[in-house]
Design a protein around this motif. Structure first.
Motif, PDB file in Angstrom:
ATOM      1  N   THR A 150     -15.420   9.395   6.274  1.00  0.00           N
ATOM      2  CA  THR A 150     -14.773   8.167   6.705  1.00  0.00           C
ATOM      3  C   THR A 150     -13.914   7.593   5.583  1.00  0.00           C
ATOM      4  OG1 THR A 150     -16.643   7.684   8.171  1.00  0.00           O
ATOM      5  CG2 THR A 150     -15.190   5.849   7.611  1.00  0.00           C
ATOM      6  N   LEU A 151     -14.465   7.548   4.395  1.00  0.00           N
ATOM      7  CA  LEU A 151     -13.719   7.024   3.251  1.00  0.00           C
ATOM      8  C   LEU A 151     -12.480   7.869   2.983  1.00  0.00           C
ATOM      9  CD1 LEU A 151     -16.792   6.237   0.995  1.00  0.00           C
ATOM     10  CD2 LEU A 151     -15.255   4.523   1.993  1.00  0.00           C
ATOM     11  N   TRP A 152     -12.600   9.186   3.132  1.00  0.00           N
ATOM     12  CA  TRP A 152     -11.421  10.039   2.961  1.00  0.00           C
ATOM     13  C   TRP A 152     -10.333   9.653   3.958  1.00  0.00           C
ATOM     14  CZ3 TRP A 152      -9.297  13.180   6.698  1.00  0.00           C
ATOM     15  CH2 TRP A 152      -8.133  13.825   6.290  1.00  0.00           C
ATOM     16  N   THR A 153     -10.694   9.382   5.215  1.00  0.00           N
ATOM     17  CA  THR A 153      -9.674   9.023   6.209  1.00  0.00           C
ATOM     18  C   THR A 153      -8.920   7.764   5.814  1.00  0.00           C
ATOM     19  OG1 THR A 153     -11.057   7.590   7.641  1.00  0.00           O
ATOM     20  CG2 THR A 153     -11.121   9.982   8.061  1.00  0.00           C
ATOM     21  N   MET A 154      -9.550   6.938   4.985  1.00  0.00           N
ATOM     22  CA  MET A 154      -8.925   5.686   4.551  1.00  0.00           C
ATOM     23  C   MET A 154      -8.247   5.804   3.192  1.00  0.00           C
ATOM     24  SD  MET A 154      -9.270   3.680   7.014  1.00  0.00           S
ATOM     25  CE  MET A 154      -8.636   2.258   6.146  1.00  0.00           C
ATOM     26  N   GLY A 155      -8.171   7.009   2.650  1.00  0.00           N
ATOM     27  CA  GLY A 155      -7.550   7.199   1.355  1.00  0.00           C
ATOM     28  C   GLY A 155      -8.411   6.770   0.183  1.00  0.00           C
ATOM     29  N   MET A 156      -9.706   6.583   0.423  1.00  0.00           N
ATOM     30  CA  MET A 156     -10.628   6.108  -0.620  1.00  0.00           C
ATOM     31  C   MET A 156     -11.396   7.310  -1.178  1.00  0.00           C
ATOM     32  SD  MET A 156     -11.795   2.758   1.589  1.00  0.00           S
ATOM     33  CE  MET A 156     -12.775   1.938   0.317  1.00  0.00           C
ATOM     34  N   GLU A 157     -10.658   8.231  -1.775  1.00  0.00           N
ATOM     35  CA  GLU A 157     -11.237   9.510  -2.166  1.00  0.00           C
ATOM     36  C   GLU A 157     -12.267   9.362  -3.284  1.00  0.00           C
ATOM     37  OE1 GLU A 157      -8.445  12.604  -2.814  1.00  0.00           O
ATOM     38  OE2 GLU A 157      -7.562  12.424  -0.805  1.00  0.00           O
ATOM     39  N   ARG A 158     -11.998   8.497  -4.236  1.00  0.00           N
ATOM     40  CA  ARG A 158     -12.952   8.348  -5.349  1.00  0.00           C
ATOM     41  C   ARG A 158     -14.319   7.918  -4.832  1.00  0.00           C
ATOM     42  NH1 ARG A 158     -14.948   4.295  -8.018  1.00  0.00           N
ATOM     43  NH2 ARG A 158     -13.550   2.775  -7.051  1.00  0.00           N
ATOM     44  N   ARG A 159     -14.327   6.931  -3.954  1.00  0.00           N
ATOM     45  CA  ARG A 159     -15.600   6.480  -3.406  1.00  0.00           C
ATOM     46  C   ARG A 159     -16.251   7.575  -2.561  1.00  0.00           C
ATOM     47  NH1 ARG A 159     -16.189   0.201  -1.526  1.00  0.00           N
ATOM     48  NH2 ARG A 159     -16.400  -0.635  -3.635  1.00  0.00           N
ATOM     49  N   ALA A 160     -15.450   8.339  -1.844  1.00  0.00           N
ATOM     50  CA  ALA A 160     -15.998   9.420  -1.032  1.00  0.00           C
ATOM     51  C   ALA A 160     -16.722  10.441  -1.902  1.00  0.00           C
ATOM     52  CB  ALA A 160     -14.881  10.097  -0.239  1.00  0.00           C
ATOM     53  N   VAL A 161     -16.099  10.816  -2.999  1.00  0.00           N
ATOM     54  CA  VAL A 161     -16.726  11.777  -3.908  1.00  0.00           C
ATOM     55  C   VAL A 161     -18.007  11.200  -4.501  1.00  0.00           C
ATOM     56  CG1 VAL A 161     -16.440  13.046  -6.075  1.00  0.00           C
ATOM     57  CG2 VAL A 161     -14.575  12.987  -4.401  1.00  0.00           C
ATOM     58  N   GLU A 162     -17.987   9.916  -4.842  1.00  0.00           N
ATOM     59  CA  GLU A 162     -19.195   9.283  -5.384  1.00  0.00           C
ATOM     60  C   GLU A 162     -20.354   9.357  -4.387  1.00  0.00           C
ATOM     61  OE1 GLU A 162     -18.070   5.317  -6.359  1.00  0.00           O
ATOM     62  OE2 GLU A 162     -17.010   5.876  -8.198  1.00  0.00           O
ATOM     63  N   ILE A 163     -20.069   9.128  -3.119  1.00  0.00           N
ATOM     64  CA  ILE A 163     -21.122   9.204  -2.105  1.00  0.00           C
ATOM     65  C   ILE A 163     -21.670  10.622  -2.020  1.00  0.00           C
ATOM     66  CG2 ILE A 163     -21.583   9.058   0.373  1.00  0.00           C
ATOM     67  CD1 ILE A 163     -21.432   6.337  -0.868  1.00  0.00           C
ATOM     68  N   LEU A 164     -20.788  11.614  -2.011  1.00  0.00           N
ATOM     69  CA  LEU A 164     -21.263  12.998  -1.927  1.00  0.00           C
ATOM     70  C   LEU A 164     -22.071  13.392  -3.163  1.00  0.00           C
ATOM     71  CD1 LEU A 164     -18.162  14.785  -0.367  1.00  0.00           C
ATOM     72  CD2 LEU A 164     -20.361  14.318   0.737  1.00  0.00           C
ATOM     73  N   ARG A 165     -21.646  12.926  -4.315  1.00  0.00           N
ATOM     74  CA  ARG A 165     -22.414  13.225  -5.528  1.00  0.00           C
ATOM     75  C   ARG A 165     -23.798  12.578  -5.468  1.00  0.00           C
ATOM     76  NH1 ARG A 165     -17.515  12.270  -9.935  1.00  0.00           N
ATOM     77  NH2 ARG A 165     -16.594  14.366  -9.752  1.00  0.00           N
ATOM     78  N   SER A 166     -23.877  11.422  -4.821  1.00  0.00           N
ATOM     79  CA  SER A 166     -25.149  10.696  -4.801  1.00  0.00           C
ATOM     80  C   SER A 166     -26.221  11.392  -3.985  1.00  0.00           C
ATOM     81  CB  SER A 166     -24.928   9.275  -4.259  1.00  0.00           C
ATOM     82  OG  SER A 166     -24.744   9.274  -2.853  1.00  0.00           O
ATOM     83  N   ILE A 167     -25.823  12.312  -3.102  1.00  0.00           N
ATOM     84  CA  ILE A 167     -26.842  12.990  -2.276  1.00  0.00           C
ATOM     85  C   ILE A 167     -27.142  14.397  -2.777  1.00  0.00           C
ATOM     86  CG2 ILE A 167     -26.456  11.617  -0.215  1.00  0.00           C
ATOM     87  CD1 ILE A 167     -24.837  14.023   0.906  1.00  0.00           C
ATOM     88  N   GLY A 168     -26.746  14.669  -4.009  1.00  0.00           N
ATOM     89  CA  GLY A 168     -27.102  15.969  -4.584  1.00  0.00           C
ATOM     90  C   GLY A 168     -28.606  16.196  -4.613  1.00  0.00           C
ATOM     91  N   HIS A 169     -29.365  15.102  -4.685  1.00  0.00           N
ATOM     92  CA  HIS A 169     -30.830  15.223  -4.722  1.00  0.00           C
ATOM     93  C   HIS A 169     -31.398  15.730  -3.398  1.00  0.00           C
ATOM     94  CE1 HIS A 169     -31.735  11.441  -2.384  1.00  0.00           C
ATOM     95  NE2 HIS A 169     -30.496  11.174  -2.764  1.00  0.00           N
ATOM     96  N   LEU A 170     -30.593  15.716  -2.323  1.00  0.00           N
ATOM     97  CA  LEU A 170     -31.068  16.209  -1.028  1.00  0.00           C
ATOM     98  C   LEU A 170     -30.819  17.701  -0.835  1.00  0.00           C
ATOM     99  CD1 LEU A 170     -29.948  13.313   1.363  1.00  0.00           C
ATOM    100  CD2 LEU A 170     -32.251  13.806   0.530  1.00  0.00           C
TER     101      LEU A 170
END
Length: 357
Positions: free
Chosen positions: A274-294
């Motif tokens: 969703t964040l990528w669709t809004m051009g918010m790529e930095r935040r999108a990557v941060e979210i994906l990095r945050s679930i590395g523990h899963l």
């Protein structure tokens, strides 16, 4: 270099997945796929049409086009005469339905996957044989559209239409209808009724929250109007900002339910998309990095984590969670088909209106 090798090379995203890790995840999803093409949640569990498609799209992002095509052929073989699919099917080649309800969201979503596969492969024979499948599924779905534009969420097993509408499901249907209109254009088969339907649905999502059941405690109801493409621009940014702190847990992921200390991989990856669709790529990557523990051994992902108890829950590794991660990574890494169906810039918009009651 094979298409699969090219696919996983495109899925490398620093700090999230290496190409080798992306390949491991794609192989793990493929390992759960049955010989008949069905992709269950995990081995021994049931299949539902929406998550089946999500996993199939992930296979396409990784270049596993034959396996993705097999998943769509499974849908074609098991489509009901009215264009629907049942809400759940048991494990096993007999594909016995275990929930005879037919959900509009589940039945519309194959249009997204079919367009995604066609854009990934250029396979005209596939597009031609799947067009009647998509057409019938959309006709079933729109049979539950209400006067206000929203769609009842399902038909019960006895055929009774349920008028209650779900914002998450309708937002997903909005995306699916636009993909279906793109397929109609490719088929040279204009669908003016669909154009009107997608316009009415988008209007309901944007302007009439009272037409949907209140499920605002779920994060999906927060971000899906943006992910599905009904909301863009300042309204979308304002919506995401308004509940960010309620749903996003720093360094852990996204809550499924506002009040529960439980983050889930699927919702987190979808928010990143969703964040990528809004051009918010930095935040999108941060979210994906945050679930590395899963990420689990073998390349799949745990469904969720209860951080109050420091416990993985439920103890299952689902194909659709892994699929949502690969799709988010694919969009961020520049995969054209994934960007097309989720970004939506080139998809038909239907007869849009915001001037109606």
């Amino acid at each position: 270099m094979t298409s699969a090798e090219r696919g996983v090379e495109r899925l490398a995203l620093p700090g999230v997945l290496s190409a080798a890790e992306a390949e491991e995840t794609a192989l793990a999803i493929g390992a759960e796929q049955r010989a008949d093409g069905a992709i269950p949640w995990f081995g021994g569990h049931h299949l539902d049409p929406w998550d089946h498609v999500e996993a199939a799209m992930a296979l396409d992002t990784a270049g596993r086009h034959d396996r993705a095509a097999a998943a769509y052929d499974w849908l074609a073989r098991h489509q009901n005469p009215d264009g629907s699919w049942y809400a759940a099917y048991a494990e096993g080649d007999a594909a016995r339905p275990t929930d005879l309800g037919r959900e509009t969201n589940f039945c519309a979503y194959p249009a997204v996957g079919v367009l995604h596969h066609y854009l990934a492969t250029g396979d005209e024979a596939f597009r031609r044989r799947m067009w009647p499948v998509v057409h019938a599924a959309v006709e079933f779905t729109l049979g539950l559209q209400q006067e206000g534009g929203q769609l009842g969420w399902r038909r019960d097993p006895d055929g009774t239409p349920v008028a209650d509408a779900l914002l998450t499901g309708c937002s997903s249907v909005y995306q699916a209808l636009r993909c279906a209109l793109a397929l109609a254009e490719l088929a040279g088969s204009p669908q003016p009724d669909w154009e009107l339907a997608v316009g009415r649905l988008g209007h309901a999502i944007r302007r009439h929250p009272e037409r949907f059941l209140d499920k605002s405690r779920y994060s999906m109801d927060w971000y899906y109007p943006v992910l599905g493409g009904a909301l863009r621009g300042p309204d979308a940014r304002a919506r995401l900002a308004a509940a960010w702190d309620e749903f996003v847990v720093p360094r852990l992921g996204v809550r499924c339910v506002r009040t529960n200390p439980w983050v889930t991989g699927g919702e987190s990856a979808e928010l990143a998309l969703t964040l990528w669709t809004m051009g918010m790529e930095r935040r999108a990557v941060e979210i994906l990095r945050s679930i590395g523990h899963l990420r689990a051994e073998g390349g799949l992902y745990w469904t969720g984590y209860v951080f109050a108890d420091d416990a993985v829950w439920p103890p299952e590794r689902t194909t659709w969670t892994a699929g949502s991660v690969l799709l988010a990574v694919a969009a961020l890494a520049g995969d054209t088909p994934t960007r097309a169906v989720f970004g939506g810039a080139g998809l038909p918009r239907g007869l849009e209106t915001d001037c109606c009651a």
